[in-house]
Design an enzyme around this catalytic site. Sequence first.
Site, PDB file in Angstrom:
ATOM      1  N   SER A 221       0.817  -1.204   0.000  1.00 33.60           N
ATOM      2  CA  SER A 221       0.000   0.000   0.000  1.00 33.60           C
ATOM      3  C   SER A 221       0.859   1.267   0.000  1.00 33.60           C
ATOM      4  O   SER A 221       1.620   1.503  -0.929  1.00 33.60           O
ATOM      5  CB  SER A 221      -0.953  -0.054   1.195  1.00 33.60           C
ATOM      6  OG  SER A 221      -1.817   1.039   1.238  1.00 33.60           O
ATOM      7  N   ASP A 232      11.315   6.232  -8.964  1.00 32.63           N
ATOM      8  CA  ASP A 232      11.046   6.891 -10.242  1.00 32.63           C
ATOM      9  C   ASP A 232      11.695   8.258 -10.331  1.00 32.63           C
ATOM     10  O   ASP A 232      12.022   8.734 -11.426  1.00 32.63           O
ATOM     11  CB  ASP A 232       9.528   7.022 -10.461  1.00 32.63           C
ATOM     12  CG  ASP A 232       8.906   5.722 -10.957  1.00 32.63           C
ATOM     13  OD1 ASP A 232       9.640   4.714 -11.052  1.00 32.63           O
ATOM     14  OD2 ASP A 232       7.695   5.712 -11.253  1.00 32.63           O
ATOM     15  N   LYS A 246      -0.299  -4.419  -3.250  1.00 34.62           N
ATOM     16  CA  LYS A 246      -1.656  -4.172  -2.751  1.00 34.62           C
ATOM     17  C   LYS A 246      -1.945  -2.671  -2.731  1.00 34.62           C
ATOM     18  O   LYS A 246      -2.438  -2.138  -1.750  1.00 34.62           O
ATOM     19  CB  LYS A 246      -1.815  -4.740  -1.342  1.00 34.62           C
ATOM     20  CG  LYS A 246      -3.265  -4.743  -0.845  1.00 34.62           C
ATOM     21  CD  LYS A 246      -3.322  -5.015   0.636  1.00 34.62           C
ATOM     22  CE  LYS A 246      -4.747  -4.847   1.156  1.00 34.62           C
ATOM     23  NZ  LYS A 246      -4.833  -4.959   2.611  1.00 34.62           N
TER      24      LYS A 246
END
Length: 317
Positions: A221, A232, A246
């Site tokens: 999560s 990134d 998830k």
Amino acid sequence: VGHLSDQATLAAALRDHNEGAYVGVGIQVAGRNDAVVITRVFPDSPAAEAGLAAGDRVVAVDGVPARGGALDAAIARVRGPEGTDVTLTIRRPGESSPQEHELTRSRIKVPAVRSRIIESDGYTVGYLKLLQFTRGAADALRREVTTLIDEGVDGLVLDLREDPGGLVSEALGVAGVFLPEGTEVVTTEGRHSPRRTLRTSKAGVDVEIPLVVLVDRNSASSSEIVAGALRDADRAELVGQRTFGKALVQSTRLLRDGGALKFTTARYLTPSGYDLAERGLPPDVPVVDDPATDADEALDRAIEVLEEDAVPAGPIP
């Protein structure tokens, strides 16, 4: 669909979850090879007073066998009304016979962040363990990072292992500790939901200090949101295991009869477009801890990565 006896009970459970508090015995567990293994014992808890430790296996709860494949059921049996008793059957590594421990449930407040300084061959590492993304976690992390930087650490390790996630607002704040203000963190996208890009809202404490993020198969999560955003942005390498996978936008609605409806409305994408719920994030540097050793192999490797990436200052021209 879930149902509780009344709305007050459900509201209290949701509030406790977001605030990082619950009624139980003070342990965190994970499912490993169909076993329920204690991964953390919180200080000043019934479990700590009974001498339970990380690595102990929960064999049964009130006589009902505990299995890693039914982890939620085992956790539900451990929790209960404050002041009531629960019996845990524990098998300690290296011991053949399990022992029973009768514990009295109490209200447990889970600390959001723990930090310490690690010295490694002249390289000073600030280690930060984020336990979960409860309310106030980002501010607590910001304070700890500020303190570590003021003390002169050369690099940071953010440990998100065993972190099940929590509030997305805290995930934005946590990422914002290490990224410039206005940096994209995550995008939500759903069949019936408009596409939204969420960004950091504060300036980072230090957006250049070397950083490594530790993850494992129980990082889920909000942990995945932060890890994906930092990678990134070329801000950090991920060390450890592939994450849980998830990262979904879920909403909960209270029903008139006191029940609750929890449903998925969208998915989370990293800034590069990677779907976090598809397979989880793969690590840049794979490493698995050996449960048979006292060493933390993943943390040791994370520190090595920091040292490898450190660029010594050259001569002044």
